[in-house]
Motif scaffolding. Sequence first.
Motif, short mmCIF file in Angstrom:
data_model
loop_
_atom_site.label_atom_id
_atom_site.label_comp_id
_atom_site.label_asym_id
_atom_site.label_seq_id
_atom_site.Cartn_x
_atom_site.Cartn_y
_atom_site.Cartn_z
N THR A 106 12.32 51.96 14.33
CA THR A 106 12.57 53.40 14.47
C THR A 106 11.40 54.10 15.15
N GLU A 137 10.38 55.24 22.78
CA GLU A 137 11.64 54.55 23.05
C GLU A 137 11.44 53.13 23.58
N GLN A 155 19.76 54.57 14.36
CA GLN A 155 19.27 55.01 15.66
C GLN A 155 20.40 55.37 16.63
N ARG A 174 20.61 58.14 19.68
CA ARG A 174 19.25 58.43 20.12
C ARG A 174 19.09 58.22 21.62
N GLY A 175 18.34 59.12 22.25
CA GLY A 175 17.91 58.92 23.63
C GLY A 175 19.00 59.04 24.68
N THR A 220 18.77 53.89 26.80
CA THR A 220 18.35 53.57 25.43
C THR A 220 19.55 53.26 24.56
N GLN A 221 20.61 54.05 24.71
CA GLN A 221 21.80 53.83 23.91
C GLN A 221 22.47 52.49 24.24
N ASP A 270 27.07 62.97 18.34
CA ASP A 270 26.40 61.99 19.20
C ASP A 270 26.40 60.60 18.55
N VAL A 271 26.20 60.56 17.26
CA VAL A 271 26.23 59.28 16.54
C VAL A 271 27.64 58.70 16.59
N HIS A 316 28.43 57.38 20.10
CA HIS A 316 27.71 56.14 20.40
C HIS A 316 28.33 54.97 19.63
#
Length: 226
Positions: A113, A117, A146, A149-150, A154-155, A183-184, A187
């Motif tokens: 975590t 990044e 996570q 994130r980003g 990154t995802q 967003d979570v 993803h």
Amino acid sequence: MTVTGHGTDEVRALRALRDERSSVRLSAALAIGSTPDPRFVGPLVERCAVEPEFLVRDMLTWALTRHPVADTLPVLLGEVRSERPQARSQALHTLSKVGDPRAWPAITRALLTDGDEEVARAAWRTAVVLVPEGEEAALATVLATQLGRGGQETQLSLSRALIGLGSSMVPALDIARRSTDPDVRAHALATERLRSDPDTGFAFALEEAKRVVALGGARGNSEGVS
């Protein structure tokens, strides 16, 4: 360049690792890797922490993998605790190439975590390589924190790491799909799509997931990507 690891040749090789010309640094790393000597392990790891060129860093990692694990592992394990982000990320990257299971305890939640990044992404990749049998689900639970994130790159890295854990990651992904964070949820849905259809482009999968989340939010549900 020929390196023997003794006297003047050793000094010359170490100086070449710090040369302002990337081509010279690349040649030095190649030469050192071609003639491994434990005295070069420390300087190679130290150079990894500051080397600005990707190709040179890759060669430094290769050179380290050419040395006995008994020489490199203790130094790399110490480096993952460095205050310098590049030192942590490069040490993690090298550990993923070494692949020694004894490095697993060093892959802490703090690294998975990490606020940087590049460090986090390196930790995700390395964790998937080193995770012991039976601990995949626990790792997936941490990685799922996570999600969202980003940026897209990154995802995608995180999605690939989760997919690399196989069916062990399904429970964590199911929980993420019901997150209140759009967003979570998006993803997680995109990761699920990529897992079921590896030929799907991640950008497309993510945009479709965002569309579904937007519609699902209006309807109060969390349907998957169709």
